[in-house]
Design an enzyme around this catalytic site. Structure first.
Site, PDB file in Angstrom:
ATOM      1  N   HIS A 172       0.836  -1.203   0.000  1.00 50.75           N
ATOM      2  CA  HIS A 172       0.000   0.000   0.000  1.00 50.75           C
ATOM      3  C   HIS A 172       0.874   1.258   0.000  1.00 50.75           C
ATOM      4  CE1 HIS A 172      -3.161   2.760   1.031  1.00 50.75           C
ATOM      5  NE2 HIS A 172      -4.014   1.847   1.503  1.00 50.75           N
TER       6      HIS A 172
ATOM      7  N   GLU B  77      -0.710   1.158  -5.517  1.00 47.10           N
ATOM      8  CA  GLU B  77      -0.473  -0.029  -4.698  1.00 47.10           C
ATOM      9  C   GLU B  77      -0.456  -1.297  -5.547  1.00 47.10           C
ATOM     10  OE1 GLU B  77      -3.571   0.069  -1.699  1.00 47.10           O
ATOM     11  OE2 GLU B  77      -3.751   2.235  -1.995  1.00 47.10           O
TER      12      GLU B  77
END
Length: 358
Positions: A224, A329
């Site tokens: 992330h 991500e």
């Protein structure tokens, strides 16, 4: 220690009993020494809890540096909130910082440029995930049966298993195995190894997942990554034109990206692009760019910016943070990964930066 000082009203008797109780358990030597000092003096030192914490932290860091530290290349120290972090350094201007809590990369400085964004209001506590950097989402991306993004990003059960330093690469490997806490949430034995490679011009983060149980399991995952940008209005993201994506703002409705140009972000954006190319580029609008190159085992990519309203509702985000960040991500999200007994899965990303020339 605080338990002893609070309960030992008659120091010469109760403190001795409590000392004996502590000695019968596997308590770090520093606690035994402090208890002994209190018993001998009959006085409670100033700030006993803080003193114990500082002594334990010092002992832990000394042990980590002795076993895994490598000169000025790999060193363990205290970070924000008294949490342990690892500083990897390659030369003068290439630095990465990794908190042991969550195996969380919070900094990558390359050529003096801070490539990752971390919220100034991020929470550094054992029960929380750090807002920014590169959180690990596993074994679940997003909401579901488990807590948001799984349990690895806010776990303090990561252990150092390897460090390395040479002229081309500084690396750190952290490992997390299934335990009582994870089994209570997700009944599958596993071993996850996360390795960070710091090279002169790149940062690589790789995830290795092993099924150590007897039954197969499925998982979704993402790295992330929060990228730092000069201003969200100026950036363009290249690599998603013409692709299908799931729009999280519309209940994961599948949509086709119609733009043939690199994407701009002008509002709240939360999309999972499907079957993306291995390279995605963030153009900063000032002749610089950040490139994310991901392994084929991470076929999807999330594009996220909370924009004004949502940012204001997240206590750890900072009201103005949306202006200077974008998440791209690398992940395996739409189609879960299935691992049979004794199988292993690998996924990785490599980040590089091209700074504008003067």
């Amino acid at each position: 220690y605080s338990f002893c000082t609070l309960l030992a009203t008659d120091t010469n008797t109760k403190m001795q009993d409590l000392m004996d109780e502590f000695k019968s358990k596997d308590i770090p030597g520093v606690v035994d020494k402090m208890l002994s000092d209190v018993f001998k003096s009959g006085e409670t030192p100033e700030d006993p809890v803080g003193g114990m914490c500082r002594s334990l932290q010092k002992q832990m860091l000394e042990k980590l540096n002795k076993q895994w530290g490598i000169g000025g290349s790999v060193r363990f120290c205290l970070g924000v909130g008294g949490m342990a972090k690892v500083v990897l350094q390659h030369g003068e201007g290439n630095i990465a910082e990794v908190y042991l809590h969550g195996a969380h990369v919070t900094r990558w400085c390359v050529g003096g440029f801070e490539a990752l964004w971390v919220s100034p209001d991020a929470v550094y506590e054992p029960s929380a995930a750090i807002r920014g950097g590169i959180p690990i989402c596993w074994p679940q991306f997003g909401p579901g049966a488990l807590p948001q993004h799984g349990f690895l990003r806010n776990s303090s059960s990561w252990e150092v298993v390897d460090t390395c330093a040479n002229e081309n690469n500084i690396s750190l490997s952290l490992q997390h195995t299934s335990n009582d806490a994870t089994m209570a949430q997700w009944e599958h034995p596993f071993r996850v190894t996360y390795t960070i490679h710091l090279k002169p011009d790149t940062l690589t983060t790789s995830l290795k997942v092993e099924n150590t149980g007897h039954a197969q399991f499925d998982f979704t995952t993402a790295l992330h990554t929060y990228f730092s940008v000069p201003h969200i209005d100026a950036i363009r993201v290249e690599g998603f034109s013409g692709l299908q994506y799931m729009d999280n703002l519309q209940g994961r409705k599948e949509v086709t990206e119609e733009s043939t140009e690199p994407l701009s972000i002008t509002q709240e954006t939360d999309r999972i692009y499907i079957s993306t190319p291995e390279e995605v580029t963030i153009h900063d609008g000032y002749h610089g760019k950040t490139i994310l190159h991901k392994s084929p085992s991470l076929p999807d990519a999330v594009l996220w910016n909370p924009w004004i309203e949502k940012a204001s509702k997240m206590k750890d985000f900072n009201n103005y943070g949306w202006r200077n960040m974008v998440c791209v991500e690398a992940g395996a999200i739409k189609t879960p990964v299935t691992l049979a007994k004794d199988e292993t899965w690998f996924g990785s990303q490599t980040l590089s930066v091209q700074l504008p020339s003067n």
